[in-house]
Design a protein around this motif. Structure first.
Motif, PDB file in Angstrom:
ATOM      1  N   LYS A 122       0.844  -1.192   0.000  1.00 29.04           N
ATOM      2  CA  LYS A 122       0.000   0.000   0.000  1.00 29.04           C
ATOM      3  C   LYS A 122       0.878   1.241   0.000  1.00 29.04           C
ATOM      4  O   LYS A 122       1.880   1.301   0.712  1.00 29.04           O
ATOM      5  CB  LYS A 122      -0.867  -0.029   1.261  1.00 29.04           C
ATOM      6  CG  LYS A 122      -2.084   0.817   1.245  1.00 29.04           C
ATOM      7  CD  LYS A 122      -2.915   0.469   2.481  1.00 29.04           C
ATOM      8  CE  LYS A 122      -4.218   1.206   2.499  1.00 29.04           C
ATOM      9  NZ  LYS A 122      -5.010   0.870   3.681  1.00 29.04           N
ATOM     10  N   LEU A 171       0.801   5.722  -0.109  1.00 25.79           N
ATOM     11  CA  LEU A 171       0.165   7.034  -0.075  1.00 25.79           C
ATOM     12  C   LEU A 171       0.835   7.860  -1.157  1.00 25.79           C
ATOM     13  O   LEU A 171       2.071   7.917  -1.227  1.00 25.79           O
ATOM     14  CB  LEU A 171       0.378   7.681   1.298  1.00 25.79           C
ATOM     15  CG  LEU A 171       0.125   9.186   1.415  1.00 25.79           C
ATOM     16  CD1 LEU A 171      -1.340   9.523   1.179  1.00 25.79           C
ATOM     17  CD2 LEU A 171       0.582   9.684   2.780  1.00 25.79           C
ATOM     18  N   LEU A 174      -1.306  13.976   6.884  1.00 21.55           N
ATOM     19  CA  LEU A 174      -1.413  12.757   6.066  1.00 21.55           C
ATOM     20  C   LEU A 174      -0.437  11.692   6.540  1.00 21.55           C
ATOM     21  O   LEU A 174      -0.778  10.501   6.589  1.00 21.55           O
ATOM     22  CB  LEU A 174      -1.188  13.082   4.590  1.00 21.55           C
ATOM     23  CG  LEU A 174      -2.320  13.851   3.910  1.00 21.55           C
ATOM     24  CD1 LEU A 174      -1.912  14.273   2.507  1.00 21.55           C
ATOM     25  CD2 LEU A 174      -3.593  13.012   3.878  1.00 21.55           C
ATOM     26  N   LYS A 175       0.785  12.106   6.896  1.00 18.50           N
ATOM     27  CA  LYS A 175       1.755  11.127   7.415  1.00 18.50           C
ATOM     28  C   LYS A 175       1.222  10.465   8.679  1.00 18.50           C
ATOM     29  O   LYS A 175       1.307   9.253   8.831  1.00 18.50           O
ATOM     30  CB  LYS A 175       3.103  11.802   7.704  1.00 18.50           C
ATOM     31  CG  LYS A 175       3.882  12.100   6.450  1.00 18.50           C
ATOM     32  CD  LYS A 175       5.317  12.510   6.619  1.00 18.50           C
ATOM     33  CE  LYS A 175       5.770  13.169   7.852  1.00 18.50           C
ATOM     34  NZ  LYS A 175       7.182  13.582   7.818  1.00 18.50           N
ATOM     35  N   TYR A 179      -1.747   7.957   7.998  1.00 18.15           N
ATOM     36  CA  TYR A 179      -1.411   6.679   7.368  1.00 18.15           C
ATOM     37  C   TYR A 179      -0.200   5.988   7.982  1.00 18.15           C
ATOM     38  O   TYR A 179       0.225   4.945   7.483  1.00 18.15           O
ATOM     39  CB  TYR A 179      -1.225   6.877   5.853  1.00 18.15           C
ATOM     40  CG  TYR A 179      -2.550   7.168   5.203  1.00 18.15           C
ATOM     41  CD1 TYR A 179      -3.449   6.145   4.939  1.00 18.15           C
ATOM     42  CD2 TYR A 179      -2.941   8.470   4.912  1.00 18.15           C
ATOM     43  CE1 TYR A 179      -4.688   6.397   4.381  1.00 18.15           C
ATOM     44  CE2 TYR A 179      -4.168   8.742   4.351  1.00 18.15           C
ATOM     45  CZ  TYR A 179      -5.043   7.700   4.089  1.00 18.15           C
ATOM     46  OH  TYR A 179      -6.268   7.956   3.547  1.00 18.15           O
ATOM     47  N   VAL A 228       0.717   2.227   5.558  1.00 19.51           N
ATOM     48  CA  VAL A 228       1.248   2.173   4.194  1.00 19.51           C
ATOM     49  C   VAL A 228       2.705   1.733   4.224  1.00 19.51           C
ATOM     50  O   VAL A 228       3.415   1.951   5.204  1.00 19.51           O
ATOM     51  CB  VAL A 228       1.115   3.532   3.459  1.00 19.51           C
ATOM     52  CG1 VAL A 228      -0.343   3.903   3.256  1.00 19.51           C
ATOM     53  CG2 VAL A 228       1.864   4.640   4.172  1.00 19.51           C
ATOM     54  N   MET A 274       5.423   6.061   0.974  1.00 24.83           N
ATOM     55  CA  MET A 274       4.811   7.380   0.831  1.00 24.83           C
ATOM     56  C   MET A 274       5.526   8.107  -0.293  1.00 24.83           C
ATOM     57  O   MET A 274       6.750   8.211  -0.289  1.00 24.83           O
ATOM     58  CB  MET A 274       4.896   8.175   2.136  1.00 24.83           C
ATOM     59  CG  MET A 274       4.081   7.586   3.258  1.00 24.83           C
ATOM     60  SD  MET A 274       3.962   8.652   4.714  1.00 24.83           S
ATOM     61  CE  MET A 274       5.665   8.831   5.172  1.00 24.83           C
ATOM     62  N   TYR A 307      -5.642  13.299  -2.711  1.00 21.97           N
ATOM     63  CA  TYR A 307      -4.469  12.441  -2.697  1.00 21.97           C
ATOM     64  C   TYR A 307      -4.963  11.040  -3.039  1.00 21.97           C
ATOM     65  O   TYR A 307      -6.180  10.814  -3.147  1.00 21.97           O
ATOM     66  CB  TYR A 307      -3.748  12.481  -1.345  1.00 21.97           C
ATOM     67  CG  TYR A 307      -4.570  11.980  -0.177  1.00 21.97           C
ATOM     68  CD1 TYR A 307      -4.486  10.651   0.226  1.00 21.97           C
ATOM     69  CD2 TYR A 307      -5.410  12.831   0.539  1.00 21.97           C
ATOM     70  CE1 TYR A 307      -5.227  10.177   1.295  1.00 21.97           C
ATOM     71  CE2 TYR A 307      -6.155  12.371   1.608  1.00 21.97           C
ATOM     72  CZ  TYR A 307      -6.058  11.043   1.983  1.00 21.97           C
ATOM     73  OH  TYR A 307      -6.800  10.575   3.044  1.00 21.97           O
ATOM     74  N   ILE A 311      -4.448   6.595  -2.664  1.00 23.73           N
ATOM     75  CA  ILE A 311      -3.911   5.400  -2.015  1.00 23.73           C
ATOM     76  C   ILE A 311      -3.867   4.302  -3.066  1.00 23.73           C
ATOM     77  O   ILE A 311      -4.881   3.963  -3.679  1.00 23.73           O
ATOM     78  CB  ILE A 311      -4.786   4.944  -0.819  1.00 23.73           C
ATOM     79  CG1 ILE A 311      -4.819   6.004   0.273  1.00 23.73           C
ATOM     80  CG2 ILE A 311      -4.286   3.604  -0.272  1.00 23.73           C
ATOM     81  CD1 ILE A 311      -3.494   6.229   0.988  1.00 23.73           C
ATOM     82  N   TYR A 321      -8.988  10.319  -2.228  1.00 27.38           N
ATOM     83  CA  TYR A 321      -9.595  10.860  -1.021  1.00 27.38           C
ATOM     84  C   TYR A 321      -9.460  12.376  -1.017  1.00 27.38           C
ATOM     85  O   TYR A 321      -8.481  12.927  -1.528  1.00 27.38           O
ATOM     86  CB  TYR A 321      -8.897  10.297   0.226  1.00 27.38           C
ATOM     87  CG  TYR A 321      -9.103   8.828   0.397  1.00 27.38           C
ATOM     88  CD1 TYR A 321     -10.160   8.338   1.169  1.00 27.38           C
ATOM     89  CD2 TYR A 321      -8.255   7.909  -0.209  1.00 27.38           C
ATOM     90  CE1 TYR A 321     -10.356   6.973   1.316  1.00 27.38           C
ATOM     91  CE2 TYR A 321      -8.445   6.546  -0.069  1.00 27.38           C
ATOM     92  CZ  TYR A 321      -9.498   6.091   0.695  1.00 27.38           C
ATOM     93  OH  TYR A 321      -9.688   4.737   0.839  1.00 27.38           O
TER      94      TYR A 321
END
Length: 180
Positions: free
Chosen positions: A3, A5, A20-21, A24, A28, A31, A140, A142, A155
C-alpha cells in the motif's frame, strides 16, 4: 498486500503533509510525493516520503527528477511530469516509465486527479492537496497492490473517499492490465 500514499503539488503546505503522514502511519508501506512541494529537500514534512523535483521546487533543487520504487514486486516510476509534457500527452511519460521496467507511473503537475491504463501501464496522478483542477476537491491517492489486482482510491484532504475517481485494474497473464 502493498500500500502506498501518493500526494503531489502541495505548493508550500506543511501541516497537511504532517496530517497525512500521521493518518497513514503504520498503514502504508510507501509514501510518495510527486513534486512541487516547494519545500527544502531536508524539510521535516517530507521525511519519509520518496520525493521528486517539480517545476516549482526551487528550495529543493537537489531533489531527483525521477525515482523508481518497488511495491509488492511491482516497479513504480515516479516523476513530476513537467519534463514529459503531461499536460499535452502521456506518451513520453509512458515511454520513460516503460524504459525503467515500471508497470505504474506516478506523476503530478496538471493538478488533475486521475488513474487510467494505457498499453499495459497504469498512470496515477493524485491531484493536488492545495490547488486542484478538474474538481473542487483537494485530493491524494492510495495505491493498493494485491497479487494481480491494482486499486487506486482517491480521497479528499479530509479523508473522504471519492468513489467517482477510484479505479481497479486486473493484470492479465500477458502483463497487460484490464480496468474493472
Amino acid at each position: 498486500m502493498g500500500k502506498a500514499l501518493i500526494v503531489s503539488d502541495s505548493h508550500g503546505l506543511k501541516d497537511e503533509l504532517i496530517m497525512l503522514k500521521k493518518r497513514y502511519e503504520g498503514q502504508v508501506d510507501l509514501m510518495i510525493h510527486c513534486g512541487d512541494s516547494e519545500l527544502s529537500t531536508n524539510a521535516g514534512e517530507l521525511s519519509g516520503f520518496v520525493t521528486v523535483k517539480g517545476n516549482m521546487d526551487y528550495l529543493g533543487d537537489d531533489l531527483p527528477n525521477e525515482s523508481i520504487e518497488l511495491l509488492e514486486q511491482t516497479c513504480i516510476y515516479i516523476t513530476h511530469g513537467h519534463l514529459y509534457d503531461v499536460k499535452m500527452s502521456y506518451l513520453s511519460l509512458g515511454y520513460r516509465a516503460e524504459e525503467t521496467g515500471a508497470k505504474i507511473a506516478c506523476f503530478g503537475h496538471s493538478h488533475v486527479a486521475e488513474a487510467f491504463e494505457r498499453e499495459g501501464m497504469i498512470f496515477i496522478n493524485p491531484g493536488s492537496i492545495r490547488l486542484p483542477r478538474g474538481s473542487f476537491e483537494k485530493t491524494y491517492a492510495i495505491l493498493e497492490i494485491e497479487e494481480d489486482v491494482v486499486s487506486v482510491s482517491f480521497y479528499s484532504l479530509e479523508g473522504i473517499r471519492i468513489d467517482s475517481l477510484c479505479k481497479t485494474f486486473v493484470k492479465e497473464k500477458n502483463n497487460k492490465n484490464k480496468k474493472v
